[in-house]
Every structure is written in structure tokens, then in C-alpha cells.
Motif scaffolding. Structure first.
Motif, PDB file in Angstrom:
ATOM      1  N   ARG A   1      18.345 -12.588 -79.060  1.00 51.19           N
ATOM      2  CA  ARG A   1      17.011 -11.185 -78.727  1.00 51.19           C
ATOM      3  C   ARG A   1      17.253  -9.418 -79.094  1.00 51.19           C
TER       4      ARG A   1
ATOM      5  N   GLU B   1      20.293 -23.258 -75.194  1.00 49.47           N
ATOM      6  CA  GLU B   1      19.532 -23.004 -76.287  1.00 49.47           C
ATOM      7  C   GLU B   1      18.496 -21.692 -76.224  1.00 49.47           C
ATOM      8  N   THR B   2      17.536 -21.735 -75.134  1.00 48.67           N
ATOM      9  CA  THR B   2      17.080 -20.433 -74.672  1.00 48.67           C
ATOM     10  C   THR B   2      17.035 -19.566 -73.863  1.00 48.67           C
TER      11      THR B   2
ATOM     12  N   THR C   1      22.417 -22.328 -85.965  1.00 54.07           N
ATOM     13  CA  THR C   1      20.641 -22.088 -85.910  1.00 54.07           C
ATOM     14  C   THR C   1      21.376 -21.559 -84.104  1.00 54.07           C
ATOM     15  N   THR C   2      20.304 -21.555 -83.478  1.00 50.55           N
ATOM     16  CA  THR C   2      20.580 -21.186 -81.895  1.00 50.55           C
ATOM     17  C   THR C   2      20.447 -22.236 -81.397  1.00 50.55           C
ATOM     18  N   SER C   3      19.725 -23.989 -81.894  1.00 50.76           N
ATOM     19  CA  SER C   3      20.209 -25.123 -81.475  1.00 50.76           C
ATOM     20  C   SER C   3      20.751 -26.280 -81.716  1.00 50.76           C
TER      21      SER C   3
ATOM     22  N   GLU D   1      19.157 -18.386 -77.714  1.00 48.53           N
ATOM     23  CA  GLU D   1      18.322 -17.185 -77.524  1.00 48.53           C
ATOM     24  C   GLU D   1      17.503 -15.782 -77.350  1.00 48.53           C
TER      25      GLU D   1
END
Length: 214
Positions: free
Chosen positions: A204, A196-197, A116-118, A200
Motif C-alpha cells: 500500500r 501478510e499484514t 499474492t501477499t498470502s 499488504e
């Protein structure tokens, strides 16, 4: 990127019209002045002979002008052909560079799907804070960053045709943004939320690119 064909075609046509009008006007003025006996006294000269001789001079001047315009037209066509070929060459080079980068982006995205991105952000922040260089994710990102190449894009993007530039610049810039974001995540940022931002945002952008892949 500018289209010179749009500019020079009207100029060529206008030049021919102006030359024709100028020649016609000059001949008409000469005949008018002769007729009014301002230039010559028609009693002392053979007007028909003068007109005949003047006509040949005028035709010679007109033909010289047309030849000059023809030479200009041929030179312009050759220059435009050379420019078009160069623009197409640079476009192909940029596109080849982009396709290689896109393959690297796709491979990286597939490799990171198990996280996951986290989780990715946690791994990177741990590696950054502890000074570790051997985490799998960070090594994967560093390899990706080292393979990304934008030399041709940066140096030649302004030398392709306007049409190719407009049609492709968004995806070319997007893939460069992805590399920039991931480089910051891997080597610059130290706060998990920021990493994390950007991850993501990168994912995208990657999904958008791959959805329009040729």
C-alpha cells in the motif's frame, strides 16, 4: 531548518531606528542642558561654536554606528548564503539517495506482482521455519534490503531548509518504513498473519509512493 532571515531583518531595521533615536535624543538633551545653563554658562562660551563642534562629534558617532551595522549586515548575508548553499547541497544528496531507493522499491514491486501477499507470506514463513536461505522471494527481499540506503537521510535531514523538509519528509519516511516492514517480514517475523499484514501495508505504501513519482 529555521529561517534566520525572518528574524534578523527586523532586528537590523530596529537597530538603525534605535541608533537614530538615541543620537537625536542625546543631542537634544545636550542642547537642552546647555540652554538651561546646567552644563555651561552661555555667557562664558561660544554656544554656536560648541554646537558646531558637537554636531561633528555626533555625526562621527552616528556614521561609526551605521558602518558597524553595515558590516554586520554584510556578514549576515554571507553567512546566510553559505547556509543556504549547504542546505541545498544536503537536500540534493538526500533526494538522490531517495531516488535510488525508489528505483529499488519499484523493481521489487514489479518482481513480486506475480505473487499474492498470502503466497509471499507462505513462502517466507516456510523459509523461516525450515531455515532455508535459497527461496527466490526471500533472496529477492534480502537483496532489496541490502541495497536500501538511508545514511544521508538519517544524518542530514535536520540540516536542510524548513521548506524542503516539510515538502518532502513524508515520502522520505514512507520509503524507510517500507524497508523496515519488509526487513521484519524477511528476517524477524514467524507468524504468517503478521507477515501478510506487513506485506499488504508495504505494498500500500509502495503504491502511494509510485503514484506520486516525479
Amino acid at each position: 531548518m529555521k529561517s534566520t532571515n525572518i528574524i534578523y531583518k527586523p532586528i537590523f531595521i530596529i537597530s538603525i531606528i534605535v541608533l537614530f533615536l538615541a543620537s537625536t535624543s542625546a543631542f537634544s538633551i545636550i542642547l537642552f542642558l546647555i540652554n538651561k545653563k546646567i552644563l555651561f554658562n552661555t555667557k562664558d562660551i561660544d554656544l554656536l561654536k560648541l554646537i558646531f563642534q558637537t554636531s561633528f562629534t555626533l555625526m562621527g558617532s552616528t556614521l561609526s554606528g551605521l558602518v558597524a551595522l553595515l558590516v554586520f549586515s554584510l556578514q549576515f548575508r554571507n553567512q546566510k548564503k553559505e547556509k543556504d548553499e549547504k542546505q541545498e547541497k544536503y537536500y540534493n544528496l538526500i533526494e538522490n539517495e531517495y531516488q535510488l531507493n525508489l528505483k529499488e522499491v519499484n523493481d521489487l514491486y514489479e518482481s513480486l506482482q506475480i505473487f499474492t501477499t498470502s503466497e509471499i507470506a507462505t513462502i517466507l514463513i516456510s523459509a523461516n521455519n525450515n531455515g532455508e536461505k535459497t527461496t527466490e522471494v526471500k533472496e529477492l527481499l534480502n537483496i532489496f534490503i541490502s541495497k536500501m540506503e538511508f545514511t544521508i537521510f538519517d544524518s542530514k535531514k535536520d540540516e536542510i531548509s524548513f521548506e524542503n523538509y516539510i515538502n518532502n519528509i513524508n515520502r522520505w519516511r514512507r520509503i524507510k518504513r517500507i524497508a523496515t516492514y519488509l526487513n521484519k517480514c524477511t528476517n524477524e517475523l514467524t507468524q504468517k498473519d503478521n507477515i501478510e499484514t506487513l506485506i499488504e501495508l508495504s505494498f500500500r505504501e509502495i503504491r502511494e509512493l509510485l503514484s506520486h513519482r516525479n
